[in-house]
Each structure stands twice: as C-alpha cells, then as structure tokens.
Design a protein around this motif. Structure first.
Motif, PDB file in Angstrom:
ATOM      1  N   LEU A  28       0.827  -1.202   0.000  1.00 33.44           N
ATOM      2  CA  LEU A  28       0.000   0.000   0.000  1.00 33.44           C
ATOM      3  C   LEU A  28       0.867   1.259   0.000  1.00 33.44           C
ATOM      4  CD1 LEU A  28      -2.840   1.196   0.064  1.00 33.44           C
ATOM      5  CD2 LEU A  28      -2.760   1.034   2.556  1.00 33.44           C
ATOM      6  N   ASP A  29       1.946   1.249   0.755  1.00 33.89           N
ATOM      7  CA  ASP A  29       2.852   2.396   0.808  1.00 33.89           C
ATOM      8  C   ASP A  29       3.483   2.663  -0.556  1.00 33.89           C
ATOM      9  OD1 ASP A  29       4.248   4.479   2.261  1.00 33.89           O
ATOM     10  OD2 ASP A  29       6.034   3.215   2.126  1.00 33.89           O
ATOM     11  N   GLU A  30       3.968   1.615  -1.225  1.00 30.38           N
ATOM     12  CA  GLU A  30       4.573   1.790  -2.549  1.00 30.38           C
ATOM     13  C   GLU A  30       3.542   2.242  -3.583  1.00 30.38           C
ATOM     14  OE1 GLU A  30       7.398  -0.796  -4.277  1.00 30.38           O
ATOM     15  OE2 GLU A  30       8.337  -1.287  -2.341  1.00 30.38           O
ATOM     16  N   VAL A  31       2.339   1.703  -3.509  1.00 39.29           N
ATOM     17  CA  VAL A  31       1.272   2.101  -4.432  1.00 39.29           C
ATOM     18  C   VAL A  31       0.961   3.587  -4.255  1.00 39.29           C
ATOM     19  CG1 VAL A  31      -1.201   1.838  -4.913  1.00 39.29           C
ATOM     20  CG2 VAL A  31       0.260  -0.185  -4.719  1.00 39.29           C
ATOM     21  N   ARG A  32       0.844   4.026  -3.027  1.00 42.11           N
ATOM     22  CA  ARG A  32       0.550   5.436  -2.758  1.00 42.11           C
ATOM     23  C   ARG A  32       1.648   6.352  -3.285  1.00 42.11           C
ATOM     24  NH1 ARG A  32      -1.633   4.885   3.451  1.00 42.11           N
ATOM     25  NH2 ARG A  32      -3.814   4.498   2.935  1.00 42.11           N
ATOM     26  N   ARG A  33       2.904   5.974  -3.059  1.00 41.64           N
ATOM     27  CA  ARG A  33       4.018   6.808  -3.536  1.00 41.64           C
ATOM     28  C   ARG A  33       4.038   6.906  -5.053  1.00 41.64           C
ATOM     29  NH1 ARG A  33       7.282   4.412   0.576  1.00 41.64           N
ATOM     30  NH2 ARG A  33       8.188   3.042  -0.977  1.00 41.64           N
ATOM     31  N   LEU A  34       3.871   5.767  -5.730  1.00 40.22           N
ATOM     32  CA  LEU A  34       3.898   5.798  -7.191  1.00 40.22           C
ATOM     33  C   LEU A  34       2.692   6.551  -7.744  1.00 40.22           C
ATOM     34  CD1 LEU A  34       5.177   5.109  -9.875  1.00 40.22           C
ATOM     35  CD2 LEU A  34       4.131   2.821  -9.735  1.00 40.22           C
ATOM     36  N   ALA A  35       1.527   6.374  -7.162  1.00 45.21           N
ATOM     37  CA  ALA A  35       0.331   7.102  -7.616  1.00 45.21           C
ATOM     38  C   ALA A  35       0.539   8.605  -7.456  1.00 45.21           C
ATOM     39  CB  ALA A  35      -0.901   6.642  -6.845  1.00 45.21           C
ATOM     40  N   SER A  36       1.118   9.015  -6.354  1.00 44.92           N
ATOM     41  CA  SER A  36       1.394  10.430  -6.117  1.00 44.92           C
ATOM     42  C   SER A  36       2.389  10.960  -7.149  1.00 44.92           C
ATOM     43  CB  SER A  36       1.934  10.628  -4.703  1.00 44.92           C
ATOM     44  OG  SER A  36       2.277  11.970  -4.479  1.00 44.92           O
ATOM     45  N   LEU A  48      -4.062   7.436 -20.170  1.00 45.39           N
ATOM     46  CA  LEU A  48      -3.555   6.098 -20.464  1.00 45.39           C
ATOM     47  C   LEU A  48      -2.112   5.992 -20.003  1.00 45.39           C
ATOM     48  CD1 LEU A  48      -5.008   5.615 -24.050  1.00 45.39           C
ATOM     49  CD2 LEU A  48      -5.832   4.602 -21.936  1.00 45.39           C
ATOM     50  N   VAL A  49      -1.846   5.053 -19.112  1.00 42.43           N
ATOM     51  CA  VAL A  49      -0.498   4.807 -18.614  1.00 42.43           C
ATOM     52  C   VAL A  49      -0.147   3.359 -18.939  1.00 42.43           C
ATOM     53  CG1 VAL A  49       1.024   4.739 -16.602  1.00 42.43           C
ATOM     54  CG2 VAL A  49      -0.794   6.466 -16.740  1.00 42.43           C
ATOM     55  N   ALA A  50       0.836   3.194 -19.817  1.00 45.47           N
ATOM     56  CA  ALA A  50       1.266   1.847 -20.187  1.00 45.47           C
ATOM     57  C   ALA A  50       2.359   1.394 -19.228  1.00 45.47           C
ATOM     58  CB  ALA A  50       1.794   1.841 -21.623  1.00 45.47           C
ATOM     59  N   SER A  51       2.487   0.091 -19.083  1.00 42.06           N
ATOM     60  CA  SER A  51       3.603  -0.469 -18.331  1.00 42.06           C
ATOM     61  C   SER A  51       4.201  -1.601 -19.141  1.00 42.06           C
ATOM     62  CB  SER A  51       3.165  -0.963 -16.953  1.00 42.06           C
ATOM     63  OG  SER A  51       2.328  -2.092 -17.060  1.00 42.06           O
ATOM     64  N   CYS A  52       5.508  -1.667 -19.117  1.00 40.66           N
ATOM     65  CA  CYS A  52       6.240  -2.699 -19.841  1.00 40.66           C
ATOM     66  C   CYS A  52       7.200  -3.321 -18.822  1.00 40.66           C
ATOM     67  CB  CYS A  52       6.971  -2.069 -21.020  1.00 40.66           C
ATOM     68  SG  CYS A  52       7.579  -3.258 -22.213  1.00 40.66           S
ATOM     69  N   LEU A  53       6.636  -4.139 -17.951  1.00 47.23           N
ATOM     70  CA  LEU A  53       7.376  -4.723 -16.841  1.00 47.23           C
ATOM     71  C   LEU A  53       7.203  -6.231 -16.834  1.00 47.23           C
ATOM     72  CD1 LEU A  53       6.052  -2.206 -14.160  1.00 47.23           C
ATOM     73  CD2 LEU A  53       8.403  -2.302 -15.005  1.00 47.23           C
ATOM     74  N   ALA A  65      -1.118   1.362  -8.636  1.00 45.97           N
ATOM     75  CA  ALA A  65      -0.861   2.801  -8.564  1.00 45.97           C
ATOM     76  C   ALA A  65      -1.569   3.553  -9.691  1.00 45.97           C
ATOM     77  CB  ALA A  65       0.634   3.074  -8.622  1.00 45.97           C
ATOM     78  N   VAL A  66      -1.569   2.977 -10.879  1.00 46.01           N
ATOM     79  CA  VAL A  66      -2.260   3.607 -12.012  1.00 46.01           C
ATOM     80  C   VAL A  66      -3.753   3.708 -11.700  1.00 46.01           C
ATOM     81  CG1 VAL A  66      -2.918   3.310 -14.444  1.00 46.01           C
ATOM     82  CG2 VAL A  66      -0.535   2.954 -13.729  1.00 46.01           C
ATOM     83  N   PHE A  67      -4.335   2.646 -11.185  1.00 46.39           N
ATOM     84  CA  PHE A  67      -5.762   2.677 -10.822  1.00 46.39           C
ATOM     85  C   PHE A  67      -6.010   3.668  -9.696  1.00 46.39           C
ATOM     86  CE2 PHE A  67      -6.103  -1.970 -12.365  1.00 46.39           C
ATOM     87  CZ  PHE A  67      -6.364  -1.554 -13.657  1.00 46.39           C
ATOM     88  N   THR A  68      -5.109   3.731  -8.721  1.00 47.08           N
ATOM     89  CA  THR A  68      -5.248   4.661  -7.610  1.00 47.08           C
ATOM     90  C   THR A  68      -5.216   6.105  -8.099  1.00 47.08           C
ATOM     91  OG1 THR A  68      -4.291   3.106  -6.036  1.00 47.08           O
ATOM     92  CG2 THR A  68      -4.218   5.418  -5.417  1.00 47.08           C
ATOM     93  N   ALA A  69      -4.419   6.364  -9.115  1.00 51.52           N
ATOM     94  CA  ALA A  69      -4.340   7.704  -9.702  1.00 51.52           C
ATOM     95  C   ALA A  69      -5.563   8.011 -10.571  1.00 51.52           C
ATOM     96  CB  ALA A  69      -3.063   7.851 -10.526  1.00 51.52           C
ATOM     97  N   GLY A  70      -6.430   7.019 -10.772  1.00 43.13           N
ATOM     98  CA  GLY A  70      -7.626   7.210 -11.589  1.00 43.13           C
ATOM     99  C   GLY A  70      -7.374   7.056 -13.076  1.00 43.13           C
ATOM    100  N   SER A 123       5.197  12.458  -1.492  1.00 44.56           N
ATOM    101  CA  SER A 123       4.419  12.250  -0.277  1.00 44.56           C
ATOM    102  C   SER A 123       3.246  11.331  -0.598  1.00 44.56           C
ATOM    103  CB  SER A 123       3.898  13.587   0.246  1.00 44.56           C
ATOM    104  OG  SER A 123       3.110  14.218  -0.727  1.00 44.56           O
ATOM    105  N   PRO A 124       2.947  10.387   0.302  1.00 45.74           N
ATOM    106  CA  PRO A 124       1.883   9.429   0.008  1.00 45.74           C
ATOM    107  C   PRO A 124       0.492  10.082   0.027  1.00 45.74           C
ATOM    108  CG  PRO A 124       2.893   8.957   2.147  1.00 45.74           C
ATOM    109  CD  PRO A 124       3.615  10.128   1.552  1.00 45.74           C
ATOM    110  N   ASP A 125      -0.318   9.674  -0.907  1.00 45.98           N
ATOM    111  CA  ASP A 125      -1.733  10.088  -0.967  1.00 45.98           C
ATOM    112  C   ASP A 125      -2.577   8.939  -0.453  1.00 45.98           C
ATOM    113  OD1 ASP A 125      -1.214  11.685  -4.123  1.00 45.98           O
ATOM    114  OD2 ASP A 125      -1.415  12.642  -2.177  1.00 45.98           O
ATOM    115  N   GLU A 126      -3.859   9.160  -0.330  1.00 48.50           N
ATOM    116  CA  GLU A 126      -4.785   8.102   0.058  1.00 48.50           C
ATOM    117  C   GLU A 126      -4.980   7.148  -1.106  1.00 48.50           C
ATOM    118  OE1 GLU A 126      -6.502   6.655   2.890  1.00 48.50           O
ATOM    119  OE2 GLU A 126      -5.136   8.197   3.526  1.00 48.50           O
ATOM    120  N   ALA A 127      -4.782   5.873  -0.884  1.00 41.09           N
ATOM    121  CA  ALA A 127      -5.048   4.873  -1.924  1.00 41.09           C
ATOM    122  C   ALA A 127      -6.337   4.141  -1.596  1.00 41.09           C
ATOM    123  CB  ALA A 127      -3.903   3.873  -2.009  1.00 41.09           C
TER     124      ALA A 127
END
Length: 127
Positions: A28-36, A48-53, A65-70, A123-127
C-alpha cells in the motif's frame, strides 16, 4: 479493497517474486508513492499509462498505482521488442510508460523508471 486488507493484515505477505516480497502494508505504501508521483507528472483520471514490466512485484505495484491515480492501465509484454512496443503505444496513444529499464521507443511518451529516486520522495496520498 487494498487499503482495507492492509488495515486488517498489515504484516502478511501480499505479493512476492524472485527478488522481492511486500507485506500488505508495504504494498500500500509503494502504491501510494507511485500514484502520487504519477499525479505530479500530470497523470489525471482517464490518462492512459502503459507499463512494460516483467511479471512480479513491480508490475503489481504499477497496476494498482495507475488505478489509484484514476488512470487507465495498459499492460505491454516486457519481452516485446522496442519496435513493437512503439507501435502499441502509438496505437493506444499512451503518453506515459512505466519501465524497468529504458526502452528505445519512438513517439511522444514519457518513460518512468520503476523505482526511480523521485518516486520515493513523493508524499503518500490516500489509496
């Protein structure tokens, strides 16, 4: 749902791969940081945010994180050659690409290295 699970089971392993494992609390912490970080770059709801991982922790964190960012997550197989990745990005008109390593892609896409130092400083946002 992730937030609720992290509240109930913070120390339980949520995701792991060959190299890393994260508890629900850490995930959850990493998701919040990346979304922020994504929001700071200009990602807005519907972007649209693509990922190639490769499959693993980074892919799970990025998708959440992409979903958390909307935004809208567009997964691209990390084994595809750069030329095909370029065509796929152009086809969906994605402006952002989260990668493990920089790709030689053509077009107007901002590459975001998963684990970049700036992500950890957000800074972390609410996820």
């Amino acid at each position: 749902m992730l937030r609720l699970t992290a509240q109930r089971y913070p120390k339980i392993v949520a995701v792991k791969d060959t190299y890393r494992k994260l508890t629900y609390e850490s995930l959850l912490d990493e998701v919040r940081r990346l979304a922020s970080y994504l929001r700071d770059l200009g990602v807005r709801p519907g972007t649209l945010v693509a990922s190639c991982l490769p499959r693993g922790v980074a892919a799970v964190v990025t998708q959440a994180a992409v979903f958390t960012a909307g935004a809208v997550h567009v997964p691209i197989d990390a084994d595809h050659p750069d030329e095909l990745v370029s065509r796929l990005l152009d086809g969906v008109n994605a402006r952002y690409l989260v990668v493990e390593r920089e790709r030689r892609v053509i077009g107007d896409v901002r590459q975001i290295a998963f684990g970049a130092p700036g992500i950890d400083e957000s800074s972390p946002d609410e996820a």
